[in-house]
Design an enzyme around this catalytic site. Structure first.
Site, mmCIF file in Angstrom:
data_model
loop_
_atom_site.group_PDB
_atom_site.id
_atom_site.type_symbol
_atom_site.label_atom_id
_atom_site.label_comp_id
_atom_site.label_asym_id
_atom_site.label_seq_id
_atom_site.Cartn_x
_atom_site.Cartn_y
_atom_site.Cartn_z
ATOM 1 N N GLU A 1 0.828 -1.206 0.000
ATOM 2 C CA GLU A 1 0.000 0.000 0.000
ATOM 3 C C GLU A 1 0.865 1.260 0.000
ATOM 4 O O GLU A 1 2.069 1.207 0.247
ATOM 5 C CB GLU A 1 -0.922 0.004 1.210
ATOM 6 N N SER B 1 -14.273 0.517 9.375
ATOM 7 C CA SER B 1 -13.444 0.617 8.174
ATOM 8 C C SER B 1 -14.012 -0.187 7.011
ATOM 9 O O SER B 1 -14.521 -1.306 7.187
ATOM 10 C CB SER B 1 -12.028 0.131 8.484
ATOM 11 N N ASP C 1 -12.224 -1.606 5.035
ATOM 12 C CA ASP C 1 -11.315 -2.743 4.849
ATOM 13 C C ASP C 1 -12.020 -4.069 5.122
ATOM 14 O O ASP C 1 -11.749 -5.076 4.456
ATOM 15 C CB ASP C 1 -10.111 -2.633 5.794
ATOM 16 N N LYS D 1 -5.277 -2.806 13.725
ATOM 17 C CA LYS D 1 -4.580 -1.795 14.515
ATOM 18 C C LYS D 1 -5.087 -1.818 15.960
ATOM 19 O O LYS D 1 -6.285 -1.906 16.209
ATOM 20 C CB LYS D 1 -4.757 -0.416 13.884
#
Length: 302
Positions: free
Chosen positions: A25, A140, A142, A159
């Site tokens: 990324e 998120s 994601d 995280k």
């Protein structure tokens, strides 16, 4: 209309030869750390992938095109750029359409990697359910991307600033395999053990690659999350971080920090509160994930 894909010479050569590729990324470059440390880290991660027998493909949006692999010059330009957009699924197309520049989050990197035929992506940690999401609905993109796009993501878990139990629950609901590498515990980014068990475990890159291929054969959508614990000598114990995360989150709430600004704010405050220890650990875990990503990519091509 053809896809706006641009391959670096190194990646184009690897694709033609059927060599293993690992997507990387670019948000960590533009939003993760200051220049020149961001550039040095990006180069080190790419070098780690090469040393482990694969070809790195750092992904970013530049001049309205998906760049799959960056040249040395492009990497340096991105590392010094100001005001770079942080792109996820919702705004990727708009940035491309207006000819913009953007750094790809986990979700956007997965999309670009899949379009480029890359099946493995190494990153630091994924996004997830933020603390207080029952009120803010801050979750998120994601997570849904992992359920939708067939890319195996190597990360040090989610995280640690997130609500990890809720993140795992959402991943389970979405049918995303969460596989701890080499241990039973789900890691928490800077810490090897979050105190939560991982749903699945794999002890080798070959196992991870076989699981990826089997999902494809079964026609199951989405990818898989491989939670690779940070090396022991680089970890920060969860007990040390917990009160600092609470402090940083309280400061974010008091300042009205919201949406995409939350994660960068919290990471920066934790960097300050730990005298830079979180950044050193972050670099170590990304390098570790790059090594495992290369091993999985190699296993997929043999």
């Amino acid at each position: 209309m053809t896809l706006p894909l641009t391959f670096s010479p190194e990646v184009a050569e690897a694709r033609a030869a059927g060599a293993p590729l690992v997507a990387l990324e670019s948000t960590i470059i533009t939003h993760g750390m200051p220049y020149p440390q961001n550039l040095d880290t990006a180069r080190a991660v790419e070098a780690e992938v090469r040393a482990a027998g694969a070809v790195p493909a750092t992904i970013a949006i530049m001049d309205g095109r998906m760049h799959i692999g960056l040249t040395g010059t492009e990497l340096e330009v991105l590392a010094q750029a100001d005001g770079v957009a942080k792109l996820s699924r919702a705004d990727l197309a708009a940035c491309l359409a207006r000819g913009g520049v953007g750094a790809t989050t986990v979700a956007a990197t997965m999309i670009c990697a899949a379009l480029a035929g890359i099946h493995v992506f190494a990153t630091g940690g994924i996004g997830g359910v933020h603390k207080g999401a029952e009120d803010t609905f801050d979750i998120s993109a994601d997570l849904r991307e992992l359920a939708h796009t067939p890319v195996t993501v190597i990360a040090a878990g989610a995280k640690a600033i997130l609500d990890l139990p809720k993140t795992l629950e959402v991943l389970e609901t979405l049918g995303v395999p969460v596989i701890a590498h080499g241990q039973d515990a789900f890691p928490a980014f800077w810490s090897r053990d979050s105190g939560l068990p991982a749903p699945l475990r794999a002890d080798s890159a070959t196992e991870i690659a076989r699981a990826h291929l089997m999902r494809s054969k079964l026609g199951l959508p989405g990818g898989q999350l491989v939670a690779n614990p940070i090396p022991e000598d680089a970890e920060i114990p969860a007990s040390t971080l917990a009160p600092l995360i609470v402090q940083a989150q309280s400061e974010a709430d008091a300042k009205g920090v919201a949406r995409k600004a939350v994660t960068p704010f919290l990471l920066n405050r934790l960097f300050e509160l730990t005298d830079g220890a979180t950044l050193a650990s972050n670099i170590a875990l990304v390098l570790n994930n790059a090594r495992l990503g290369a091993a999985v990519a190699r296993a997929l091509t043999t």
